[in-house]
Design an enzyme around this catalytic site. Structure first.
Site, PDB file in Angstrom:
ATOM      1  N   ASP A  78     -23.784  -0.463   8.095  1.00 24.16           N
ATOM      2  CA  ASP A  78     -24.069   0.919   8.460  1.00 24.16           C
ATOM      3  C   ASP A  78     -23.998   1.127   9.970  1.00 24.16           C
ATOM      4  O   ASP A  78     -24.304   0.211  10.738  1.00 24.16           O
ATOM      5  CB  ASP A  78     -25.469   1.279   7.944  1.00 24.16           C
ATOM      6  CG  ASP A  78     -25.710   2.767   7.878  1.00 24.16           C
ATOM      7  OD1 ASP A  78     -24.726   3.537   7.915  1.00 24.16           O
ATOM      8  OD2 ASP A  78     -26.880   3.169   7.782  1.00 24.16           O
TER       9      ASP A  78
ATOM     10  N   TRP B  33     -22.111   4.456  16.165  1.00 23.74           N
ATOM     11  CA  TRP B  33     -21.608   3.588  17.240  1.00 23.74           C
ATOM     12  C   TRP B  33     -20.520   4.324  18.025  1.00 23.74           C
ATOM     13  O   TRP B  33     -20.506   4.312  19.258  1.00 23.74           O
ATOM     14  CB  TRP B  33     -21.041   2.311  16.629  1.00 23.74           C
ATOM     15  CG  TRP B  33     -20.472   1.328  17.616  1.00 23.74           C
ATOM     16  CD1 TRP B  33     -21.119   0.305  18.230  1.00 23.74           C
ATOM     17  CD2 TRP B  33     -19.121   1.287  18.102  1.00 23.74           C
ATOM     18  NE1 TRP B  33     -20.262  -0.380  19.069  1.00 23.74           N
ATOM     19  CE2 TRP B  33     -19.029   0.208  19.007  1.00 23.74           C
ATOM     20  CE3 TRP B  33     -17.989   2.062  17.853  1.00 23.74           C
ATOM     21  CZ2 TRP B  33     -17.848  -0.112  19.662  1.00 23.74           C
ATOM     22  CZ3 TRP B  33     -16.814   1.738  18.509  1.00 23.74           C
ATOM     23  CH2 TRP B  33     -16.745   0.664  19.399  1.00 23.74           C
TER      24      TRP B  33
ATOM     25  N   ASN C 153     -19.474   8.086  -0.947  1.00 23.46           N
ATOM     26  CA  ASN C 153     -18.642   8.241   0.254  1.00 23.46           C
ATOM     27  C   ASN C 153     -17.458   9.187   0.053  1.00 23.46           C
ATOM     28  O   ASN C 153     -16.873   9.664   1.031  1.00 23.46           O
ATOM     29  CB  ASN C 153     -18.127   6.876   0.729  1.00 23.46           C
ATOM     30  CG  ASN C 153     -19.195   6.034   1.394  1.00 23.46           C
ATOM     31  OD1 ASN C 153     -19.078   4.809   1.456  1.00 23.46           O
ATOM     32  ND2 ASN C 153     -20.261   6.660   1.895  1.00 23.46           N
TER      33      ASN C 153
ATOM     34  N   ARG D 258     -29.211  -4.956   6.374  1.00 23.50           N
ATOM     35  CA  ARG D 258     -28.709  -3.607   6.636  1.00 23.50           C
ATOM     36  C   ARG D 258     -28.770  -3.346   8.130  1.00 23.50           C
ATOM     37  O   ARG D 258     -29.802  -3.552   8.779  1.00 23.50           O
ATOM     38  CB  ARG D 258     -29.520  -2.544   5.901  1.00 23.50           C
ATOM     39  CG  ARG D 258     -28.991  -1.136   6.211  1.00 23.50           C
ATOM     40  CD  ARG D 258     -29.503  -0.066   5.291  1.00 23.50           C
ATOM     41  NE  ARG D 258     -28.801   1.192   5.586  1.00 23.50           N
ATOM     42  CZ  ARG D 258     -28.685   2.198   4.743  1.00 23.50           C
ATOM     43  NH1 ARG D 258     -29.225   2.119   3.530  1.00 23.50           N
ATOM     44  NH2 ARG D 258     -28.031   3.289   5.074  1.00 23.50           N
TER      45      ARG D 258
ATOM     46  N   LEU E 162     -32.089   1.258   0.485  1.00 14.88           N
ATOM     47  CA  LEU E 162     -31.034   0.557  -0.247  1.00 14.88           C
ATOM     48  C   LEU E 162     -29.788   1.408  -0.443  1.00 14.88           C
ATOM     49  O   LEU E 162     -28.704   0.868  -0.678  1.00 14.88           O
ATOM     50  CB  LEU E 162     -31.551   0.103  -1.616  1.00 14.88           C
ATOM     51  CG  LEU E 162     -32.330  -1.206  -1.659  1.00 14.88           C
ATOM     52  CD1 LEU E 162     -32.860  -1.442  -3.060  1.00 14.88           C
ATOM     53  CD2 LEU E 162     -31.449  -2.362  -1.224  1.00 14.88           C
TER      54      LEU E 162
ATOM     55  N   GLU F 264     -34.904 -10.664  -0.358  1.00 14.32           N
ATOM     56  CA  GLU F 264     -35.535 -10.464   0.947  1.00 14.32           C
ATOM     57  C   GLU F 264     -34.659  -9.526   1.767  1.00 14.32           C
ATOM     58  O   GLU F 264     -33.431  -9.659   1.779  1.00 14.32           O
ATOM     59  CB  GLU F 264     -35.682 -11.803   1.680  1.00 14.32           C
ATOM     60  CG  GLU F 264     -36.559 -12.822   0.970  1.00 14.32           C
ATOM     61  CD  GLU F 264     -38.017 -12.411   0.888  1.00 14.32           C
ATOM     62  OE1 GLU F 264     -38.478 -11.707   1.813  1.00 14.32           O
ATOM     63  OE2 GLU F 264     -38.687 -12.779  -0.094  1.00 14.32           O
TER      64      GLU F 264
END
Length: 255
Positions: free
Chosen positions: A30, A35, A78, A198, A205, A217
């Site tokens: 992600d 960015w 998406n 992530r 999630l 985890e």
């Protein structure tokens, strides 16, 4: 102590305190758009740089000896993004499969694709199936590509498969248990993720591996995906090594 489900038993280290590498690491990659925005660049440049980060991460996972790596490459949601961005992402996928497939094959990596395929554009579906066929007998790391994937949709399709088996008389309704459900999922035969990473600071999630992540985890990092590198991966593993995995019981399975 609560019994550990059959599908999880192989991931439990019988030697407490030993730093055991996770068999399966999953990634929600992600932050490509943010960015790019932070640098005054188009979102497409963020996706292009994200592909470079993916190449490095796959390479590092293979060097470490990770057995399974799953990437959330394109979710079923998406498709709601702007058409120009979706088209660019499809182009990136084509380039990744066409240009990188030979390198992945040489690296002995086995590619497996999960997600809904029936409504995909024929050319994309053909490329995905070709990647699976070419690498089918490779014995190195398995790279699981979640494409046109949604966790809820996967569960619905699994339930439909099981319902069809009951309707045909192949199984009884009472035969459906956790192991039967796991076997009906797209990820049948793949161990559940030990660690899910992530990027970008989001703490959810996003409809990814909902069933499979019951005992996973989680590691959340503020780093945007294009900046995720081997040192970030290693930091996530260090975090993972400090966890106690109890699977609902009182006796910890220490990694």
């Amino acid at each position: 102590m609560t019994a550990i489900p059959e599908r999880l038993q192989e991931s439990v280290d019988p030697v407490p305190g030993r730093r055991t590498l996770p068999r399966h690491v999953a990634f929600i990659m992600d932050g490509n758009g943010r960015w790019a925005k932070a640098r005054g660049l188009p979102r497409t440049e963020g996706h292009r740089r994200g592909l470079e980060a993916l190449r490095e991460t796959v390479r590092h996972a293979g060097e470490l000896g990770i057995e399974f790596m799953t990437i959330y490459s394109f979710s079923s949601e998406n498709w709601n993004r702007p058409e120009t961005e979706v088209n660019f992402l499809m182009g990136l996928l084509r380039r990744f499969l066409q240009r990188d497939l030979s390198e992945l094959h040489k690296a002995n990596i086995h590619i497996r694709v999960v997600g809904e395929r029936n409504d995909l554009e024929p050319g994309i579906r053909r490329l995905l199936e070709e990647a699976e066929a070419i690498t089918r007998h490779n014995s190195g790391m398995t790279l699981v590509v979640a494409f046109n994937y949604g966790g809820r949709n996967e569960l619905v399709r699994a339930a439909q498969r099981l319902a069809a088996q009951v309707a045909s008389g192949a199984i009884e309704a009472d035969d459906i248990d956790e192991n039967a459900m796991a076997a009906a999922l797209d990820t049948a035969g793949i161990p559940d993720p030990d660690l899910l990473i992530r990027t970008s600071g989001e703490l959810r999630l996003s409809n990814f591996l909902l069933w499979q992540s019951a005992y996973t985890e989680f590691h959340f990092t503020p780093v945007y995906w294009p900046d995720f590198d081997a040192s970030c991966f290693d930091a996530a593993l260090e975090d993972y090594y400090g966890r106690d995995r109890r699977y609902g019981g009182l006796t910890a399975q220490v990694r």
